[in-house]
Design an enzyme around this catalytic site. Structure first.
Site, PDB file in Angstrom:
ATOM      1  N   HIS A  72       0.838  -1.201   0.000  1.00 40.80           N
ATOM      2  CA  HIS A  72       0.000   0.000   0.000  1.00 40.80           C
ATOM      3  C   HIS A  72       0.869   1.246   0.000  1.00 40.80           C
ATOM      4  O   HIS A  72       1.716   1.419   0.857  1.00 40.80           O
ATOM      5  CB  HIS A  72      -0.927   0.013   1.215  1.00 40.80           C
ATOM      6  N   TYR A 201      -8.887   5.970   7.491  1.00 42.95           N
ATOM      7  CA  TYR A 201      -8.968   6.361   8.903  1.00 42.95           C
ATOM      8  C   TYR A 201      -9.944   7.534   8.972  1.00 42.95           C
ATOM      9  O   TYR A 201      -9.661   8.599   8.428  1.00 42.95           O
ATOM     10  CB  TYR A 201      -7.604   6.810   9.433  1.00 42.95           C
ATOM     11  N   PRO A 310      -3.950   0.533  18.918  1.00 41.20           N
ATOM     12  CA  PRO A 310      -3.695   0.047  17.561  1.00 41.20           C
ATOM     13  C   PRO A 310      -3.827   1.085  16.438  1.00 41.20           C
ATOM     14  O   PRO A 310      -3.540   0.778  15.286  1.00 41.20           O
ATOM     15  CB  PRO A 310      -4.730  -1.078  17.387  1.00 41.20           C
ATOM     16  N   LYS A 314       1.346  -0.143  15.142  1.00 39.54           N
ATOM     17  CA  LYS A 314       2.763  -0.257  15.499  1.00 39.54           C
ATOM     18  C   LYS A 314       3.144  -1.476  16.330  1.00 39.54           C
ATOM     19  O   LYS A 314       4.334  -1.822  16.414  1.00 39.54           O
ATOM     20  CB  LYS A 314       3.188   1.001  16.298  1.00 39.54           C
ATOM     21  N   TYR A 402       4.293   6.504  10.153  1.00 40.71           N
ATOM     22  CA  TYR A 402       3.412   5.401   9.764  1.00 40.71           C
ATOM     23  C   TYR A 402       4.196   4.288   9.065  1.00 40.71           C
ATOM     24  O   TYR A 402       3.969   3.101   9.312  1.00 40.71           O
ATOM     25  CB  TYR A 402       2.292   5.918   8.859  1.00 40.71           C
TER      26      TYR A 402
HETATM   27  P1  RFL Z   1       1.606 -11.773  21.585  1.00 41.29           P
HETATM   28  O1  RFL Z   1       1.181 -11.821  20.170  1.00 41.29           O
HETATM   29  O2  RFL Z   1       0.615 -11.395  22.622  1.00 41.29           O
HETATM   30  O3  RFL Z   1       2.220 -13.197  21.926  1.00 41.29           O
HETATM   31  C1  RFL Z   1       2.548 -13.579  23.246  1.00 41.29           C
HETATM   32  C2  RFL Z   1       2.502 -15.095  23.320  1.00 41.29           C
HETATM   33  O4  RFL Z   1       2.951 -15.522  24.600  1.00 41.29           O
HETATM   34  C3  RFL Z   1       2.123 -16.584  25.042  1.00 41.29           C
HETATM   35  N1  RFL Z   1       2.241 -16.679  26.522  1.00 41.29           N
HETATM   36  C4  RFL Z   1       2.916 -17.651  27.163  1.00 41.29           C
HETATM   37  N2  RFL Z   1       3.577 -18.742  26.714  1.00 41.29           N
HETATM   38  C5  RFL Z   1       4.158 -19.549  27.627  1.00 41.29           C
HETATM   39  N3  RFL Z   1       4.071 -19.337  28.977  1.00 41.29           N
HETATM   40  C6  RFL Z   1       3.399 -18.271  29.468  1.00 41.29           C
HETATM   41  N4  RFL Z   1       3.329 -18.082  30.767  1.00 41.29           N
HETATM   42  C7  RFL Z   1       2.787 -17.374  28.549  1.00 41.29           C
HETATM   43  N5  RFL Z   1       2.067 -16.231  28.671  1.00 41.29           N
HETATM   44  C8  RFL Z   1       1.751 -15.830  27.444  1.00 41.29           C
HETATM   45  C9  RFL Z   1       0.755 -16.199  24.541  1.00 41.29           C
HETATM   46  O5  RFL Z   1      -0.129 -17.328  24.453  1.00 41.29           O
HETATM   47  C10 RFL Z   1       1.080 -15.624  23.167  1.00 41.29           C
HETATM   48  O6  RFL Z   1       1.035 -16.606  22.156  1.00 41.29           O
HETATM   49  O7  RFL Z   1       2.842 -10.793  21.784  1.00 41.29           O
HETATM   50  P2  RFL Z   1       4.054 -10.365  20.779  1.00 41.29           P
HETATM   51  O8  RFL Z   1       4.715 -11.568  20.187  1.00 41.29           O
HETATM   52  O9  RFL Z   1       4.843  -9.396  21.552  1.00 41.29           O
HETATM   53  O10 RFL Z   1       3.319  -9.638  19.558  1.00 41.29           O
HETATM   54  C11 RFL Z   1       2.697  -8.402  19.719  1.00 41.29           C
HETATM   55  C12 RFL Z   1       1.539  -8.261  18.744  1.00 41.29           C
HETATM   56  O11 RFL Z   1       0.708  -9.394  18.856  1.00 41.29           O
HETATM   57  C13 RFL Z   1       0.725  -6.982  18.978  1.00 41.29           C
HETATM   58  O12 RFL Z   1       1.567  -5.909  19.325  1.00 41.29           O
HETATM   59  C14 RFL Z   1      -0.076  -6.573  17.725  1.00 41.29           C
HETATM   60  O13 RFL Z   1      -1.068  -7.516  17.449  1.00 41.29           O
HETATM   61  C15 RFL Z   1      -0.718  -5.202  17.916  1.00 41.29           C
HETATM   62  N6  RFL Z   1      -1.590  -4.804  16.792  1.00 41.29           N
HETATM   63  C16 RFL Z   1      -1.067  -4.288  15.634  1.00 41.29           C
HETATM   64  N7  RFL Z   1       0.274  -4.204  15.477  1.00 41.29           N
HETATM   65  C17 RFL Z   1       0.786  -3.769  14.297  1.00 41.29           C
HETATM   66  O14 RFL Z   1       2.015  -3.660  14.186  1.00 41.29           O
HETATM   67  N8  RFL Z   1      -0.007  -3.428  13.213  1.00 41.29           N
HETATM   68  C18 RFL Z   1      -1.349  -3.503  13.298  1.00 41.29           C
HETATM   69  O15 RFL Z   1      -2.028  -3.249  12.295  1.00 41.29           O
HETATM   70  C19 RFL Z   1      -1.935  -3.904  14.546  1.00 41.29           C
HETATM   71  N9  RFL Z   1      -3.266  -4.005  14.676  1.00 41.29           N
HETATM   72  C20 RFL Z   1      -2.979  -4.931  16.916  1.00 41.29           C
HETATM   73  C21 RFL Z   1      -3.799  -4.512  15.826  1.00 41.29           C
HETATM   74  C22 RFL Z   1      -3.550  -5.484  18.050  1.00 41.29           C
HETATM   75  C23 RFL Z   1      -4.927  -5.596  18.121  1.00 41.29           C
HETATM   76  N10 RFL Z   1      -5.435  -6.200  19.280  1.00 41.29           N
HETATM   77  C24 RFL Z   1      -6.349  -7.271  19.256  1.00 41.29           C
HETATM   78  C25 RFL Z   1      -4.785  -5.951  20.565  1.00 41.29           C
HETATM   79  C26 RFL Z   1      -5.173  -4.609  15.899  1.00 41.29           C
HETATM   80  C27 RFL Z   1      -5.738  -5.124  17.054  1.00 41.29           C
HETATM   81  C28 RFL Z   1      -7.246  -5.176  17.107  1.00 41.29           C
HETATM   82  C1  PHB Z   2      -5.811  -4.047  10.669  1.00 41.40           C
HETATM   83  O1  PHB Z   2      -5.967  -4.227   9.443  1.00 41.40           O
HETATM   84  O2  PHB Z   2      -6.055  -4.933  11.486  1.00 41.40           O
HETATM   85  C2  PHB Z   2      -5.331  -2.739  11.153  1.00 41.40           C
HETATM   86  C3  PHB Z   2      -4.924  -1.786  10.236  1.00 41.40           C
HETATM   87  C4  PHB Z   2      -4.493  -0.548  10.679  1.00 41.40           C
HETATM   88  C5  PHB Z   2      -4.458  -0.270  12.028  1.00 41.40           C
HETATM   89  C6  PHB Z   2      -4.840  -1.243  12.961  1.00 41.40           C
HETATM   90  C7  PHB Z   2      -5.292  -2.479  12.514  1.00 41.40           C
HETATM   91  O3  PHB Z   2      -4.051   0.947  12.443  1.00 41.40           O
END
Ligand code: RFL
Ligand code: PHB
Length: 408
Positions: A72, A201, A310, A314, A402
């Site tokens: 994109h 957005y 989110p 990032k 971004y």
């Molecule tokens: P995770 O993905 O939470 O993984 C942690 C893992 O650790 C396990 N765990 C354990 N395992 C063993 N023993 C224990 N005691 C444990 N305790 C926990 C868990 O089961 C899990 O599998 O952390 P990690 O690897 O640091 O990754 C971070 C990302 O997942 C998170 O920052 C992103 O998803 C945030 N996020 C976004 N980030 C982006 O860069 N771009 C995006 O577009 C974006 N959109 C989002 C998002 C997060 C969202 N939510 C649901 C919070 C959109 C949403 C809606």
């Molecule tokens: C997504 O596609 O899940 C998404 C995209 C942009 C954001 C957060 C989540 O800022």
């Protein structure tokens, strides 16, 4: 059980870390408390910065992403029924972002790890981290009903916000910086082609809306239908600002579509395509940083150390940055004998982390409506958006953040 680097958590941070260590010839063991299907299907991030794409490619984990990911070159801001496109490469000297879901990044890394890497144990829950201040930190864990201990040279806690690793930092060295927001996101997946070819957005007096997407997936036609055997099926990923205590069940599909339509409406005849909603969930919004990110031989990476709302996309990208920084530091120590980069790990990561915190906070407050917002606050948001739409300097600032800050 013994290894060089004990990794707690098989989210993006832990999986990429294991992959990079394997490529550098350093052994590791990953402990993940959940099962494989759970990790591979947990709906989260969708946007990869240019730097993240480069790292995955260099790690040999980019083949499917290159085939299926969508590059994109812009995002659209909507406010006051108008649209403003931000030309990412034009403002940043060629940088863009890629739409490729976190679920797919995890699937790709898990497949590689199981095929080529060290042990990755699902259903293995770390119970604590012991001895971080000594030479041999240990992770007691439970796997298939049995208790065991993983002895390591280093432990990296990649166990997300609710994990155990951060709890092993003594209270006297821990500092927490946090902020919660008086709203949440309702996220839905819908089987319908995106109504716009870039992310939208939208700021509206009723609250924020985000129109995003997932790359099309190939689905087999039901039996009996004529060829071709599979069709490309489009998926929209859509978000609405909702009250902090909202529950997904309270939102009917019609209410979701109507609200998305209202908040993203423009004056130029654009329309939002509706389709079947296949998933709905509510995500709280939080900013959180734990300092330092290292204590002795225990390191934190990803959401275990920091959370961003989110809006700036990032979180996953920060997790990738932490993993890269740790591996570079460990390789440097192995090659030169100097622990300098490992000692600097926390400071190096936190510099990027705070820039992402700042940007995510700015994007969040720019686009969401707080329950106690006044007309003055609303006018200020519009003035900030107007500034981005009319000042190349302001727009460049957004585009640079971004697409991501350099890892170097
Ligand atoms: P995770 O993905 O939470 O993984 C942690 C893992 O650790 C396990 N765990 C354990 N395992 C063993 N023993 C224990 N005691 C444990 N305790 C926990 C868990 O089961 C899990 O599998 O952390 P990690 O690897 O640091 O990754 C971070 C990302 O997942 C998170 O920052 C992103 O998803 C945030 N996020 C976004 N980030 C982006 O860069 N771009 C995006 O577009 C974006 N959109 C989002 C998002 C997060 C969202 N939510 C649901 C919070 C959109 C949403 C809606
Ligand atoms: C997504 O596609 O899940 C998404 C995209 C942009 C954001 C957060 C989540 O800022």
């Amino acid at each position: 059980m013994r290894t060089t680097v004990g990794i707690i958590g098989a989210g993006p941070a832990g999986l990429l870390l294991a992959r990079l260590l394997h490529r550098a010839g350093i052994d590791s063991v990953v402990l993940e408390s959940r099962d494989r299907a759970y990790v591979e299907h947990r709906q989260r991030a969708g946007i990869l910065e240019q730097g993240t794409v480069d790292v995955l490619r260099e790690a040999g984990a980019g083949r499917r992403m290159e085939r299926e990911g969508l590059r994109h070159d812009g995002i659209e801001l909507r406010f006051g029924r108008r649209r403003h496109r931000v030309d990412l490469p034009g403002l940043t000297g060629g940088r863009s972002v890629t739409v490729y879901a976190q679920t797919e990044v995890c699937k790709d890394l898990i497949a590689l790890q199981l095929e080529e890497g060290g042990p990755l144990l699902f259903g293995a829950e770390a119970l604590a981290v012991e001895g971080a201040e000594g030479d041999r930190p240990r992770i007691p864990f439970r796997h298939q009903g049995r208790e065991d201990v993983l002895e390591c040279d280093y432990v990296v806690g990649c166990d997300g916000f609710w994990g155990v690793a951060r709890k092993a930092f003594p209270a006297a060295v821990s500092r927490v910086f946090e902020r919660s927001y008086p709203y949440a996101w309702l996220g839905v997946l819908a089987d319908v082609a995106p109504s716009h070819d870039e992310l939208v957005y939208a700021r509206h007096d009723r609250g924020f809306a985000l129109l995003s997407m997932r790359p099309p997936v190939a689905r087999r036609r039901p039996c009996g239908e004529a060829a071709p055997l599979s069709v490309e099926s489009f998926v929209s990923r859509l978000y609405l600002q909702v009250p902090a205590d909202a529950r997904a069940e309270e939102w009917s599909d019609d209410a979701v579509w109507a609200e998305l339509e209202t908040r993203s409406a423009t004056d130029d005849g654009w329309t939002l395509e509706r389709g079947p909603i296949t998933q709905k969930s509510v995500t709280p919004m939080r900013s959180f940083v734990h300092e330092p990110m290292r204590h002795g031989r225990l390191f934190l990476a990803g959401d275990a150390a920091h959370i961003v709302p989110p809006t700036g996309a990032k979180g996953l990208n920060l997790a990738v940055g932490d993993a890269v920084t740790f591996v570079r530091a460990l390789v440097h120590q192995r090659e030169t004998g100097s622990p300098g980069l490992l000692d600097a790990y926390s400071t190096t990561c936190l510099r990027r982390v705070w820039q992402a915190e700042r940007f995510s906070y700015d994007m969040t407050t720019l686009l969401h409506r707080a329950p106690d917002a006044t007309d003055f606050d609303a006018r200020l948001q519009l003035a900030r958006l107007e500034r981005i739409a009319t000042s190349r300097a302001a727009e460049t600032d957004l585009a640079e953040a971004y697409t991501g800050f350099s890892l170097d």
